[in-house]
Motif scaffolding. Structure first.
Motif: not given
Length: 499
Positions: A6, A106, A402, A406, A410, A415, A424
């Motif tokens: 991330h 997401q 997730f 993905k 993330i 976000l 997103y």
């Protein structure tokens, strides 16, 4: 499966300054205080399990006509599924330090996330009022126990609640709001005490019952039903599904608490002790108490408040009922206050803070007059079943996106990016594929809930919703699956250097 990644900018202040005001406030941005240990997570689940609802559910499983070992297997199997799902749902929130509503961006888009947020908030909305009313009833019993002269105040009612009932409900409403108003630190300290306190009362109550009835008065088979082999198997599967369904609400927004976890190792350890071990021990203590009431009073009592009220000693009754009240405050704050606080705040971050979001739920719960809803079991059944039909699909889409689409990656900054350049943004801030997967899954869940011929299948609506929504979304998003991990890792490194 690739390693989790991330985006974490070098300077939190610089990153937050670049976040869109339409998507953030101080409660929604990544937390700096990831200091919850395994015991704090353990206490969270203790507060969730140790409620009047949890007591009744655990007790009811022993009346299905199953042997004690079969019931315990069902309880353990169901809670292990909850544990596995809790570990999965916790990962993205612990990685990013953001609550459930923000993680939903997401999958659903930065604005589409308001759909799952509002759904979860409304479910908590209804249950918050009901739990507050149940705690108010316990407080009223304590009040009448010590001040019987107040009994006339129970004879005059307004909007379905007596004068004393209004006073007790108002007191419980303010007590919960006071704890909540002091923020997550106060909630953390409260649940650290509430769960263990209930265990002390439950164990003492079990000891008192065994003392009064003797061990011969305790039976772990509380039903006289005779079931065939296939019926026993079906009841075991049903009981396992009911355990998962009961915890599906707090499970969905577990990220609201996992965001504060020190590490995933601490969260997994807290889940292990707080779910299988804790729930099984709680269930055994519960069945000792329920079984004992059958021997002691001539009929089975599944309401813990009624059982405590029959102890005899005024002091013991007062302590026991006050502890039950504490437990109800704990479960209400954990399951029905924190969730709508973040969820409603996510809808309009600049206008609705964490505190404001929680108070919206608190005020709305009074307007619902939950005591009237509780007096109509059929209405509660359909209202909460309809809302519950959404939980499974939301859970399935979130995890599918997730882990399968993905691949555990993330971007925290995206976000909070409300521009078409954000990862997103999708289409106008909404992900049409996630919404398209949600709709048919929910409709099927609603059809099951309202079809009398499918009544038995309704117990499995959570599993059906998870499977349908995840399957539909995985198929529709098949071309978006992240396939080049090194390439993504390189982009992360570039963003870190720029930050």
């Amino acid at each position: 499966m690739p390693k989790s990644l991330h985006v974490t900018p070098a300077s939190a202040e610089e990153a937050h300054a670049s976040y869109s005001p339409r998507l953030c406030n101080e409660d929604l941005v990544p937390t700096r205080e990831q200091n919850w240990s395994w015991y704090n997570i353990f206490s969270f689940w203790m507060s969730d399990v140790h409620s009047m609802g949890g007591y009744v559910v655990a007790a009811s499983f022993f009346t299905l006509g199953l042997a004690s070992w079969q019931v315990l297997i069902c309880l353990l199997a169901g809670i292990c599924i909850v544990q596995l799902c809790a570990n999965l749902i916790a990962k993205p929130s612990q990685m990013t330090g953001v609550p459930y509503a923000v993680v939903c961006r997401q999958a659903f888009g930065v604005f589409g996330a308001n759909i799952p947020a509002v759904i979860r908030g409304l479910i908590a909305f209804a249950w918050y009022g009901i739990q507050t009313w149940l705690a108010a009833n316990a407080l009223m019993l304590v009040t009448l126990k010590f001040w019987p002269s107040l009994a006339p105040m129970t004879q005059v009612s307004w909007l379905g609640l007596s004068q004393l009932g209004w006073l007790c409900f108002g007191f419980m409403w303010l007590a919960q709001a006071l704890v909540f108003w002091h923020g997550m630190k106060a909630i953390k300290r409260f649940i650290d005490v509430a769960g263990p306190a209930v265990y002390v009362v439950m164990v003492l109550l079990a000891v008192w019952i065994v003392y009064r009835t003797g061990f011969e008065g305790i039976s772990f088979t509380l039903s006289t039903k005779q079931l065939s082999g296939s019926q026993q198997l079906w009841q075991m599967v049903t009981a396992t599904a009911l355990v998962v369904s009961y915890f599906s609400g707090p499970l969905l927004n577990f990220g609201d608490f996992a965001r504060y976890g020190k590490s995933m190792k601490a969260i997994r350890r807290g889940n292990r002790w707080g779910l299988p071990f804790n729930f099984l021990l709680f269930s055994v203590v519960t069945v000792v108490i329920v079984s004992g009431t059958q021997s002691l009073f001539g009929h089975m009592i599944t309401d813990p408040i009624e059982t405590v009220s029959r102890v005899g000693s005024d002091l013991a009754v007062a302590v026991g009922l006050l502890t039950m009240i504490t437990a109800t405050i704990g479960i209400n704050i954990v399951a029905n206050f924190v969730s709508p606080a973040f969820d409603f705040s996510n809808c309009s971050p600049q206008k609705i803070s964490f505190r404001t979001g929680g108070m919206i739920a608190a005020v709305g719960s009074v307007l619902l007059t939950p005591w009237n809803l509780f007096q109509s079991p059929e209405l509660i059944h359909y209202t909460l079943d309809v809302l519950g039909a959404f939980i499974g699909p939301l859970f399935g889409i979130l995890l599918c996106d997730f882990y399968l689409v993905k691949r555990r990656q993330i971007s925290t900054d995206d976000l909070f990016n409300a521009t078409p350049q954000g990862k997103y943004w999708y289409r106008g801030g909404f992900n049409p594929k996630a919404i398209a997967a949600l709709l048919p899954s929910v409709l099927i869940g609603l059809a099951i809930s309202f079809s009398p011929s499918l009544h038995e299948v309704a117990n499995f609506s959570w599993f059906i919703g998870v499977a349908l929504a995840a399957g539909c979304y995985r198929w529709m998003a098949r071309e978006e699956c992240v396939s080049s991990v090194p390439r993504y890792a390189s982009r992360v490194a570039v963003e870190k250097r720029r930050a």
